[in-house]
Design a protein around this motif. Structure first.
Motif, PDB file in Angstrom:
ATOM      1  N   LEU A  42      64.572  18.610  51.398  1.00 22.87           N
ATOM      2  CA  LEU A  42      65.757  18.249  52.168  1.00 22.87           C
ATOM      3  C   LEU A  42      65.443  17.093  53.101  1.00 22.87           C
ATOM      4  N   THR A  43      66.474  16.442  53.580  1.00 25.26           N
ATOM      5  CA  THR A  43      66.283  15.407  54.587  1.00 25.26           C
ATOM      6  C   THR A  43      65.870  16.047  55.905  1.00 25.26           C
ATOM      7  N   GLU A  79      67.279  15.587  58.666  1.00 21.39           N
ATOM      8  CA  GLU A  79      68.503  15.998  59.347  1.00 21.39           C
ATOM      9  C   GLU A  79      68.946  17.381  58.864  1.00 21.39           C
ATOM     10  N   ASP A  80      68.832  17.613  57.544  1.00 16.46           N
ATOM     11  CA  ASP A  80      69.184  18.935  57.012  1.00 16.46           C
ATOM     12  C   ASP A  80      68.235  20.003  57.539  1.00 16.46           C
ATOM     13  N   ARG A  81      66.934  19.705  57.543  1.00 16.58           N
ATOM     14  CA  ARG A  81      65.961  20.676  58.055  1.00 16.58           C
ATOM     15  C   ARG A  81      66.228  20.980  59.529  1.00 16.58           C
ATOM     16  N   SER A  94      68.994  20.718  61.148  1.00 16.71           N
ATOM     17  CA  SER A  94      70.218  21.505  61.265  1.00 16.71           C
ATOM     18  C   SER A  94      69.957  22.972  60.974  1.00 16.71           C
ATOM     19  N   ALA A 140      74.144  28.314  55.252  1.00 14.75           N
ATOM     20  CA  ALA A 140      73.943  26.869  55.146  1.00 14.75           C
ATOM     21  C   ALA A 140      72.991  26.534  54.006  1.00 14.75           C
ATOM     22  N   GLU A 141      71.961  27.348  53.827  1.00 16.22           N
ATOM     23  CA  GLU A 141      70.994  27.107  52.744  1.00 16.22           C
ATOM     24  C   GLU A 141      71.623  27.320  51.376  1.00 16.22           C
ATOM     25  N   LEU A 192      73.453  24.143  50.724  1.00 16.11           N
ATOM     26  CA  LEU A 192      72.556  23.013  50.464  1.00 16.11           C
ATOM     27  C   LEU A 192      71.859  23.154  49.117  1.00 16.11           C
ATOM     28  N   GLU A 199      71.846  20.798  45.778  1.00 18.02           N
ATOM     29  CA  GLU A 199      70.643  20.254  45.155  1.00 18.02           C
ATOM     30  C   GLU A 199      70.552  20.642  43.679  1.00 18.02           C
TER      31      GLU A 199
END
Length: 247
Positions: free
Chosen positions: A195-196, A198-200, A202, A215-216, A219, A223
């Motif tokens: 992940l990016t 920013e995603d991590r 968040s 959220a995961e 995401l 992916e």
């Protein structure tokens, strides 16, 4: 100079030395570091001078912008030196790192192994107390969220995560023993998935396990859909990555 993050935070606060990095640390995850720059050598010497019954702990916080990261590769492959180039901007939520193993080299460098311990939110940062940053932080609870819901969500997240790993590695089975505990699983997924930052970040800042798992799931589904599209292209990943852009 002190930078205030919030004046409305509640909960227990504590003083914590801060180590800004270009990565996000999660509770329970291992982070090896090669300590090269003098300010963080000083941090290590200060931590090692603590009484034996005190936790040798510092705060890992991801850099939002404002610092140049020179050779900041975790794992001891190169230096983790940081040099200030402009005003510093950090994410507010980080994770403390507890030092588990220390190897001091004759030239003053350190190789250390740390484990993420507990999440925190930065209340304010003091840049004048020494060569490295000192923060006042609020410890964040590891709340499960709505009773029983984390246990209900975890199997679905685990299933899509295993599918994601199989697709990513081109294998029929992950061959890994993944945790049953929903909170542990939520941190492992956040740290392991590609992940990016920013995603991590968040995911680290989610208020509870239920929110993080939800959220995961979103995401990972994204992916998996992207990997499905890549697999539909008549070319290998290596060929795709090596194609040069037209001049």
């Amino acid at each position: 100079m002190r930078h205030r993050a919030s004046d409305t935070l509640s909960g227990v606060t504590a003083a914590l030395p801060l180590f800004p990095l270009g990565t996000v640390l999660f509770p329970g995850l291992v982070l090896p570091l090669h300590i090269f720059e003098e300010r963080y050598r000083k941090l290590m010497r200060d931590l090692m001078a603590l009484p034996a019954d005190e936790a040798r702990e510092f705060g890992v916080v991801a850099i939002r912008s404002g610092w140049e990261v020179e050779h900041a590769t975790p794992g001891g492959e190169s230096s983790d030196g940081l040099t200030t180039s402009t005003s510093l901007s950090l994410y507010e939520v980080g994770c403390s790192a507890q030092v588990r193993q220390v190897t001091e080299h004759p030239d003053g460098r350190f190789d250390i192994v740390t484990v993420g311990r507990r999440r925190f939110r930065i209340v304010d940062v003091d840049t004048t107390a020494g060569p490295y940053l000192h923060g006042r932080v609020e410890w964040l609870d590891e709340s499960a969220g709505e009773p029983g819901l984390a246990d209900a969500l975890a199997p679905g997240v685990l299933e899509v995560f295993q599918r994601y790993l199989r697709m990513l590695r081109g294998e029929t089975s992950t061959g890994e023993q993944l945790p049953d505990d929903p909170n542990v699983l939520s941190h492992l997924v956040a740290a392991t998935a590609s992940l990016t930052m920013e995603d991590r970040q968040s995911l680290l800042a989610e208020p509870d396990t239920v929110s993080r798992l939800r959220a995961e799931r979103k995401l990972l589904s994204r992916e998996v859909a992207l990997l499905d599209q890549i697999r539909a292209v008549p070319a290998t990943l290596a060929e795709l990555s090596n194609r040069s852009a037209p001049n």
